[in-house]
Motif scaffolding. Structure first.
Motif, PDB file in Angstrom:
ATOM      1  N   THR A  67     -13.545   7.840  32.341  1.00  0.00           N
ATOM      2  CA  THR A  67     -13.753   6.511  32.936  1.00  0.00           C
ATOM      3  C   THR A  67     -13.486   6.521  34.431  1.00  0.00           C
ATOM      4  O   THR A  67     -12.477   7.009  34.888  1.00  0.00           O
ATOM      5  N   ARG A  68     -14.441   5.942  35.168  1.00  0.00           N
ATOM      6  CA  ARG A  68     -14.326   5.789  36.615  1.00  0.00           C
ATOM      7  C   ARG A  68     -14.614   4.325  36.952  1.00  0.00           C
ATOM      8  O   ARG A  68     -15.321   3.633  36.238  1.00  0.00           O
ATOM      9  N   LEU A  69     -14.090   3.916  38.059  1.00  0.00           N
ATOM     10  CA  LEU A  69     -14.295   2.537  38.517  1.00  0.00           C
ATOM     11  C   LEU A  69     -15.384   2.540  39.579  1.00  0.00           C
ATOM     12  O   LEU A  69     -15.467   3.408  40.397  1.00  0.00           O
ATOM     13  N   LYS A  84      -7.748   4.943  43.855  1.00  0.00           N
ATOM     14  CA  LYS A  84      -6.591   5.360  43.063  1.00  0.00           C
ATOM     15  C   LYS A  84      -6.934   5.436  41.582  1.00  0.00           C
ATOM     16  O   LYS A  84      -6.490   6.343  40.874  1.00  0.00           O
ATOM     17  N   PHE A  85      -7.722   4.508  41.098  1.00  0.00           N
ATOM     18  CA  PHE A  85      -8.146   4.531  39.697  1.00  0.00           C
ATOM     19  C   PHE A  85      -8.866   5.842  39.403  1.00  0.00           C
ATOM     20  O   PHE A  85      -8.569   6.540  38.436  1.00  0.00           O
ATOM     21  N   ASN A  86      -9.825   6.182  40.266  1.00  0.00           N
ATOM     22  CA  ASN A  86     -10.624   7.392  40.053  1.00  0.00           C
ATOM     23  C   ASN A  86      -9.791   8.660  40.226  1.00  0.00           C
ATOM     24  O   ASN A  86      -9.967   9.631  39.482  1.00  0.00           O
ATOM     25  N   LYS A  87      -8.879   8.658  41.176  1.00  0.00           N
ATOM     26  CA  LYS A  87      -7.986   9.805  41.390  1.00  0.00           C
ATOM     27  C   LYS A  87      -7.143  10.054  40.134  1.00  0.00           C
ATOM     28  O   LYS A  87      -6.976  11.199  39.712  1.00  0.00           O
ATOM     29  N   THR A  88      -6.633   8.985  39.534  1.00  0.00           N
ATOM     30  CA  THR A  88      -5.836   9.119  38.310  1.00  0.00           C
ATOM     31  C   THR A  88      -6.701   9.608  37.157  1.00  0.00           C
ATOM     32  O   THR A  88      -6.271  10.454  36.364  1.00  0.00           O
ATOM     33  N   HIS A 123     -12.974  -8.412  37.126  1.00  0.00           N
ATOM     34  CA  HIS A 123     -13.696  -8.197  35.857  1.00  0.00           C
ATOM     35  C   HIS A 123     -14.090  -6.727  35.712  1.00  0.00           C
ATOM     36  O   HIS A 123     -13.983  -6.151  34.627  1.00  0.00           O
ATOM     37  N   LYS A 124     -14.527  -6.133  36.820  1.00  0.00           N
ATOM     38  CA  LYS A 124     -14.887  -4.718  36.814  1.00  0.00           C
ATOM     39  C   LYS A 124     -13.646  -3.858  36.565  1.00  0.00           C
ATOM     40  O   LYS A 124     -13.689  -2.900  35.785  1.00  0.00           O
ATOM     41  N   LEU A 125     -12.538  -4.194  37.215  1.00  0.00           N
ATOM     42  CA  LEU A 125     -11.278  -3.470  37.001  1.00  0.00           C
ATOM     43  C   LEU A 125     -10.839  -3.602  35.555  1.00  0.00           C
ATOM     44  O   LEU A 125     -10.437  -2.613  34.925  1.00  0.00           O
ATOM     45  N   ARG A 126     -10.941  -4.797  35.002  1.00  0.00           N
ATOM     46  CA  ARG A 126     -10.529  -5.019  33.610  1.00  0.00           C
ATOM     47  C   ARG A 126     -11.336  -4.142  32.663  1.00  0.00           C
ATOM     48  O   ARG A 126     -10.784  -3.492  31.765  1.00  0.00           O
ATOM     49  N   VAL A 132      -1.832  -2.822  41.609  1.00  0.00           N
ATOM     50  CA  VAL A 132      -2.854  -3.750  41.104  1.00  0.00           C
ATOM     51  C   VAL A 132      -3.331  -3.314  39.719  1.00  0.00           C
ATOM     52  O   VAL A 132      -3.487  -4.150  38.819  1.00  0.00           O
ATOM     53  N   ILE A 133      -3.542  -2.017  39.517  1.00  0.00           N
ATOM     54  CA  ILE A 133      -3.971  -1.517  38.207  1.00  0.00           C
ATOM     55  C   ILE A 133      -2.928  -1.861  37.151  1.00  0.00           C
ATOM     56  O   ILE A 133      -3.260  -2.348  36.058  1.00  0.00           O
ATOM     57  N   SER A 134      -1.646  -1.663  37.476  1.00  0.00           N
ATOM     58  CA  SER A 134      -0.600  -1.962  36.489  1.00  0.00           C
ATOM     59  C   SER A 134      -0.477  -3.464  36.234  1.00  0.00           C
ATOM     60  O   SER A 134      -0.202  -3.879  35.105  1.00  0.00           O
ATOM     61  N   LEU A 135      -0.708  -4.284  37.251  1.00  0.00           N
ATOM     62  CA  LEU A 135      -0.698  -5.738  37.037  1.00  0.00           C
ATOM     63  C   LEU A 135      -1.825  -6.138  36.084  1.00  0.00           C
ATOM     64  O   LEU A 135      -1.638  -6.987  35.209  1.00  0.00           O
ATOM     65  N   ASP A 136      -2.989  -5.509  36.239  1.00  0.00           N
ATOM     66  CA  ASP A 136      -4.091  -5.805  35.325  1.00  0.00           C
ATOM     67  C   ASP A 136      -3.775  -5.328  33.911  1.00  0.00           C
ATOM     68  O   ASP A 136      -4.077  -6.026  32.939  1.00  0.00           O
TER      69      ASP A 136
END
Length: 182
Positions: free
Chosen positions: A180-182, A168-172, A6-9, A73-77
């Motif tokens: 936006t950061r996770l 990886k989310f934050n690095k991107t 949910h947080k990733l979404r 995982v990010i791309s799957l979401d």
């Protein structure tokens, strides 16, 4: 080992609102994105296995694998967002007795199935047939199977998947100057 999907979404939705050209990303693009990221993950696993086995050639670290797991995982979401599917954690502590490279092959197979089911869904939607629900269910199941195998690989390699996804989310986000950061 679990991921707060949910947080990733929420973070993915917020970051995609910032991402220039995101409105051009459709279902086919997202499916290709998943296949590409999973392929990069498999390549990283191969290079780690090469190093572990003493096989000549380029090698990578477990951190490189973790980065590729995060991207996968990010791309799957993102594909789940495009389809309107909530991911949720398919399993909280996945374990497989298969050897590492066999698990990697399972992920490759599932991503192939996912790609094929997206193609079938796109074909059905273009014809506006009643099988749309059946095809959508197949995509949903394959999406969850892909997450499962990424989680199994992370467990087999001792990689904290939520940490990998967050990093990886934050690095991107930093790389592309997104707020936006996770």
């Amino acid at each position: 080992m679990s991921i707060d999907f949910h947080k990733l979404r929420a973070a993915n939705i917020a970051r995609q609102a910032e991402w220039a050209g995101n409105e051009q990303a459709d279902l086919a693009f997202r499916a290709v994105e998943v296949a590409d990221e999973a392929g990069e993950l498999l390549g990283a696993i191969k290079k780690v296995a090469r190093a572990q086995r003493g096989i000549a050639g380029s090698t990578l670290s477990l951190q490189d694998v973790a980065d590729e797991m995060g991207d996968t995982v990010i791309s799957l979401d993102l594909l789940g967002i495009e389809l309107g599917f909530e991911l949720g954690a398919p399993v909280s502590n996945p374990m497989s007795s298969l050897p590492l490279l066999s698990q990697a092959l399972m992920l490759d197979s599932v991503v192939g199935d996912l790609s094929a089911s997206v193609v079938e869904l796109l074909a059905v939607r273009s014809m506006v047939k009643p099988q749309d629900k059946e095809e959508a269910q197949r995509v949903y199941e394959n999406l969850h199977r892909a997450i499962f195998w990424v989680m199994c690989l992370a467990a087999a390699l001792g990689i904290g998947l939520e940490t990998a996804v967050t990093a990886k989310f934050n690095k991107t986000s930093v790389k592309y100057e997104m707020a936006t950061r996770l």
